[in-house]
Design a protein around this motif. Structure first.
Motif, mmCIF file in Angstrom:
data_model
loop_
_atom_site.group_PDB
_atom_site.id
_atom_site.type_symbol
_atom_site.label_atom_id
_atom_site.label_comp_id
_atom_site.label_asym_id
_atom_site.label_seq_id
_atom_site.Cartn_x
_atom_site.Cartn_y
_atom_site.Cartn_z
ATOM 1 N N UNK A 235 -38.845 -34.511 -41.219
ATOM 2 C CA UNK A 235 -39.103 -33.719 -39.888
ATOM 3 C C UNK A 235 -40.334 -33.979 -38.974
ATOM 4 N N UNK A 236 -39.945 -33.931 -37.872
ATOM 5 C CA UNK A 236 -41.405 -33.744 -36.866
ATOM 6 C C UNK A 236 -41.617 -32.285 -36.563
ATOM 7 N N UNK A 237 -40.908 -31.932 -35.392
ATOM 8 C CA UNK A 237 -41.033 -30.632 -35.316
ATOM 9 C C UNK A 237 -40.066 -29.601 -36.168
ATOM 10 N N UNK A 238 -38.924 -30.208 -36.716
ATOM 11 C CA UNK A 238 -38.268 -29.624 -37.636
ATOM 12 C C UNK A 238 -37.124 -28.635 -37.150
ATOM 13 N N UNK A 239 -37.131 -28.595 -35.911
ATOM 14 C CA UNK A 239 -36.007 -27.334 -35.441
ATOM 15 C C UNK A 239 -34.712 -27.882 -35.862
ATOM 16 N N UNK A 240 -34.339 -29.274 -35.385
ATOM 17 C CA UNK A 240 -33.045 -29.491 -35.717
ATOM 18 C C UNK A 240 -32.771 -29.820 -37.107
ATOM 19 N N UNK B 236 -33.189 -19.590 -40.405
ATOM 20 C CA UNK B 236 -33.285 -20.844 -40.707
ATOM 21 C C UNK B 236 -32.055 -21.602 -39.702
ATOM 22 N N UNK C 124 -40.375 -37.681 -45.546
ATOM 23 C CA UNK C 124 -41.110 -36.861 -44.816
ATOM 24 C C UNK C 124 -40.422 -36.788 -43.392
ATOM 25 N N UNK D 171 -34.446 -34.259 -30.837
ATOM 26 C CA UNK D 171 -35.268 -34.723 -29.846
ATOM 27 C C UNK D 171 -36.654 -35.676 -30.210
ATOM 28 N N UNK D 172 -37.137 -35.362 -31.304
ATOM 29 C CA UNK D 172 -38.054 -35.815 -31.931
ATOM 30 C C UNK D 172 -37.930 -37.268 -32.229
ATOM 31 N N UNK E 17 -44.484 -30.581 -33.668
ATOM 32 C CA UNK E 17 -44.118 -31.915 -34.434
ATOM 33 C C UNK E 17 -44.532 -33.195 -34.257
ATOM 34 N N UNK F 223 -30.448 -22.607 -36.319
ATOM 35 C CA UNK F 223 -31.108 -22.576 -35.212
ATOM 36 C C UNK F 223 -30.150 -22.579 -33.881
ATOM 37 N N UNK G 128 -27.631 -27.858 -34.069
ATOM 38 C CA UNK G 128 -28.793 -27.255 -34.671
ATOM 39 C C UNK G 128 -28.290 -26.041 -35.536
ATOM 40 N N UNK H 239 -35.593 -23.941 -44.099
ATOM 41 C CA UNK H 239 -35.482 -22.964 -43.238
ATOM 42 C C UNK H 239 -36.349 -21.896 -43.034
ATOM 43 N N UNK I 38 -32.627 -28.092 -40.079
ATOM 44 C CA UNK I 38 -31.491 -27.219 -40.737
ATOM 45 C C UNK I 38 -30.303 -27.535 -40.591
ATOM 46 N N UNK J 51 -36.274 -38.271 -35.012
ATOM 47 C CA UNK J 51 -36.494 -38.755 -36.742
ATOM 48 C C UNK J 51 -35.463 -39.514 -37.418
ATOM 49 N N UNK K 10 -40.237 -20.608 -35.928
ATOM 50 C CA UNK K 10 -40.568 -20.960 -34.619
ATOM 51 C C UNK K 10 -40.562 -19.820 -33.524
#
Lengths: 720, 156
Positions: free
Chosen positions: B95-100, B33, B93, B135-136, A69, B35, B45, A210, B102, B138, A214
């Motif tokens: 997202x950072x890690x993008x996990x959250x 996708x 732009x 958590x990043x 990230x 999470x 998430x 999506x 979605x 954004x 990860x």
């Protein structure tokens, strides 16, 4: 640095390889820590070279750093692609496999320390420039002209208005001698099309559709899934559990007792998760000699260390004598810890969201006895890292599970496991005795800080086993330079004076580790609050007071002055208050002003203004993202971040009792990049340190009692 | 065995009645996708749309949503065209890690659609409605991107 052509050797070896050949070149850095290669033989899977140029013009770069990230999948390719004149749209980027040639300056494949761009700035540009030079030479020969008649753009050689793809010359280039480092020509910065440009992150499209993969998303054939519970009290063991109840759940294959945990393996994760709750496990009692039964006991041990050390003798016109403290903090990455392993007779494959291939491998080697060549690491995207994913604990569990099951196994931690079995930012108590002269200028600065040792916990993972017995005792003599980061220099003292900083190490039963910005996160809060106390005691403006004292640190003063100017320091409307703080961390300078309003104990943050000098900026878009993110990360911690211990275990377990900042609470942030020089310095963590002191200094400006411990929620403050 | 309507398709899935929708989507429908973040409905998430409403799929069983229209992140872009929220997220732009993301995008999509139906513009929609954790950090891009998504949705 020397460049070597490895193509020929690879061609001979690779006669059975299918498909394209192409350019394969490498260079060995003059620094012995690193061997750099780049190459071209249409690699499938692991790529142990840095760069591949296929005859079909496929260009693949191996990224030596892992993406969590922080944007290294964009910033590092910018360096190489700029000098290569690659096509940004079609350039492919892969994460490095296990291979020490990709080591960082931490002597390991480790992504951390805000070092990614600093470490690879020269190497990646050299590889790009070297490859381009060879392509040009080959092209000149083929086209019957001189290199001086050629130019390049988007992975094409341009000659007499005609474009020729690099791939057309890749094979010929591969047979050429490799240029010496001294012969490399680099672009003029004024001709840059990538470096310094605010490019969007390369992974954004995958991350909003999506498609991003990860660690938790890994799928391999015959995959089993596992849930795990660790002994709640650190270091204790499972002693009794109801295995039959777990095995009765459909899909459950096995209960695996581990030294400090119980794992349930099932076909599906949800089956394993359901079964693990039925284990009704009991664990052995707290049996550590170290303090750690509860937070109070740890604090008493810290205070005892301070008392044993005694106070400094100090003689000055004015004396500030204060004690500060911060709590343990968990990382709480959005993606909980997980790993997938497949141990076979002669190899192990790891699909892991990891900040360190080296540490993952060292755990794997210890368990399996395999060597590096047998360990195949497929690093996935990470749902956050913040230092947590540099650890190997979660990898080791998957390796053990796969050995037991003789099948691939993915282990997923619950959020509770993730928060209660972290390696925490240490709790710290820091005592200051600062002497000011009659003009309120600091003339003596004594700082005694108590912390458990991050260094001592990291040593066994970083040093070869045979050195552990030397390295650990060394820390008892030499101290822990990690926990004093940010506490050993001061821009506010005259140049003949240094802070007298003593780290008193009190190890506890709570494991500690690097947490985004590591000890700067605590020490900057302390020192920038203390200097604010001095300014208020002097009845001087906190910005002017700092700026006047900064005579020896022009870059630090420049960001301080810049942030004051950008934040319109001192020109707040009625009812608004400003706090300021500055940090030198990871070789970069960061200053912040926080503007707040306050009604009762409800804080409205009107704005956070941030000025940063991180040397040369590679990607202003990514840089801003890191600073915005760092500020929000720090604000969560300053407002509500606290891990406490009771009965030997972590009290908090999920986001209801370890809350995080949400959109409506996030402040407006204005970031100003104040570049200087031509070398990049750290960025990923520098947004964190100044936030807490700037916020607390704003509260002091609002007439509130000085905040000497975090989080602010313990003082009754809330965010509007 | 039960049947779920996910992204317009009726899928026969081998899940127990008590399996949370999140894990039915991830492990049985194979749509990763969506999470896993907390399992207690705190972080968002796992947000999906059920009959158009944003729901944290870790908190509801698969059996409870049989016969309902379930939408996941994989369905938002049709024929390669991003939806308004995704398009705005791309432009800023985010997202950072993008996990959250979605979950953020699904929750924002529900907000934008609902507001459009009600004829509301963003100043009338409390931002706090989008309370998924990132958590990043954004948020400073999510805020303008959300505004932009409302604009794009109204233009469409």
């Amino acid at each position: 640095m020397k460049i070597h052509n490895l193509s020929r050797r690879r061609f001979l070896q690779g006669s059975a390889a299918v498909g394209a050949s192409g350019l394969l070149l490498g260079c060995s850095n003059s620094l012995p820590r690193k061997t750099v290669t780049s190459g071209a033989t249409a690699p499938t899977g692991e790529m142990h070279e840095w760069l591949f140029i296929g005859t079909d013009n496929t260009i693949i770069m191996t990224n030596p750093q892992t993406e969590m990230g922080q944007g290294v999948n964009t910033s590092l390719p910018q360096l190489l692609a700029e000098e290569l004149d690659a096509d940004w749209q079609t350039l492919q980027v892969r994460q490095a496999p296990l291979d020490s040639k990709f080591n960082s300056t931490m002597m390991a494949q480790m992504t951390g320390g805000s070092l990614a761009v600093q470490n690879y700035y020269h190497t990646l540009r050299a590889i790009g420039a070297g490859a381009r030079q060879m392509i040009l030479k080959a092209a000149a020969a083929q086209l019957g002209t001189n290199v001086s008649q050629l130019s390049t753009r988007n992975a094409q050689v341009i000659y007499q208005q005609q474009s020729y793809p690099y791939g057309q010359f890749a094979d010929a280039a591969a047979s050429l001698p490799v240029p010496d480092m001294e012969q490399l020509t680099y672009k003029k910065p004024s001709n840059y099309t990538l470096i310094g440009k605010p490019l969007p992150h390369r992974d954004t499209l995958d991350r909003i559709t999506g498609k991003a993969q990860f660690g938790i998303d890994v799928q391999v054939p015959n995959l089993l899934n596992a849930a795990i519970i660790h002994a709640p009290v650190f270091g204790t063991r499972p002693i009794q559990w109801n295995e039959q109840a777990a095995l009765a759940v459909k899909g459950v294959k096995k209960v695996i007792p581990m030294e400090h945990a119980l794992m349930v393996v099932a076909e599906k994760y949800w089956q394993a998760k359901k079964a693990i709750n039925l284990l009704q496990a009991r664990f052995s009692a707290y049996d550590s000699d170290l303090p750690g039964l509860n937070s109070e006991e740890i604090e008493q041990a810290y205070e005892a260390a301070l008392n044993d050390e005694g106070r400094a003798k100090i003689d000055a016109a004015h004396i500030i004598d204060v004690e500060y403290k911060v709590p343990f903090l968990a990382h709480a990455t959005m993606e909980p810890m997980n790993a997938t392993a497949w141990v076979q007779a002669d190899r192990v494959d790891l699909w892991i969201p990891s900040q360190s291939q080296t540490i993952a491998a060292s755990h794997t080697k210890a368990i399996t006895g395999f060597d590096d060549q047998q360990i195949h690491i497929h690093n996935t995207l990470m749902g956050g890292g913040f230092g947590r994913r540099g650890e190997g604990d979660f990898v080791a569990e998957a390796v053990i599970a796969s050995m037991v099951m003789q099948q691939p196994v993915k282990v997923i931690w619950s959020r509770e496991e993730d928060i209660q079995h972290d390696m925490y930012r240490p709790a710290v108590i820091s005592r200051f005795q600062v002497g000011l002269d009659t003009h309120f200028k600091p003339v003596a600065w004594h700082n005694q800080l108590v912390s458990s040792s991050v260094l001592r916990r990291l040593i066994p993972t970083f040093t070869p086993d045979f050195l552990d017995w030397v390295a650990t005792p060394l820390t008892y003599m030499m101290g822990d330079m990690i926990v004093t980061d940010g506490a050993t220099r001061s821009a506010y003292l005259a140049d003949d004076k240094q802070p007298q900083t003593t780290a008193l190490i009190v190890d506890t039963n709570v494991p500690v580790g690097p947490w985004r910005s590591v000890s700067f996160s605590s020490n900057c809060f302390f020192t920038e609050s203390v200097i604010d106390e001095a300014a208020l005691l002097a009845q001087q403006d906190p910005y002017q007071y700092r700026s006047n004292l900064m005579q020896q640190t022009p870059r630090e003063k420049a960001v301080l002055d810049a942030v004051a100017q950008y934040a319109n320091w001192g020109e707040t409307p009625a009812g608004q208050f400003q706090g300021i703080a500055v940090a030198f961390a990871f070789q970069s300078y960061t200053a912040m002003v926080v503007d707040i309003g306050l009604v009762d104990h409800i804080i409205t943050i009107h704005k956070v203004t941030c000025a940063v000098d991180c040397g040369k900026v590679i990607n202003p878009n990514g840089a801003r993202a890191q600073l915005e993110g760092g500020i929000n990360f720090a604000l969560s911690a300053a407002m509500f971040g606290e891990i406490t211990i009771a009965d030997g275990h972590v009290v908090q377990g999920n986001f209801h009792d370890y809350p995080q900042l949400r959109l409506a609470q996030s402040p407006v942030i204005e970031v100003f990049l104040v570049p200087s020089g031509d070398q990049p310095t750290g960025l990923g963590e520098v947004g964190v340190p100044p936030l807490a002191p700037a916020l607390c200094n704003a509260l002091a400006a609002a007439g509130q009692p000085r905040i000497r411990s975090l989080p602010l929620s313990n003082h009754g403050y809330q965010l509007a | 065995m039960l049947t779920l309507n996910i992204n317009g398709e009726n899928l026969r899935l081998e899940v127990d009645a008590d399996t949370p929708l999140l894990w039915a989507i991830r492990e049985e429908a194979g749509l990763t996708g969506t999470k896993f973040g907390c399992d207690i409905g705190q972080c968002g998430a796992c947000t999906v749309l059920i009959n158009g409403n944003a729901v944290r799929s870790c908190t509801i069983t698969a059996s409870a949503v049989q016969g309902m229209a379930i939408e996941t992140i994989e369905s938002l872009a049709s024929d390669g065209t991003l939806n308004a929220v995704q398009q705005a997220w791309l432009e800023y732009d985010v997202p950072q890690c993008g996990y959250c993301q979605s979950g953020q995008i699904m929750a924002a999509t529900a907000m934008v659609r609902r507001a459009k139906i009600a004829g509301k513009t963003i100043p009338e929609v409390p931002l706090a409605q989008l309370d998924n954790i990132c958590r990043c950090g954004t948020y400073n891009r999510i805020r303008p991107a959300l505004n932009r998504a409302f604009d794009l949705a109204y233009e469409a």
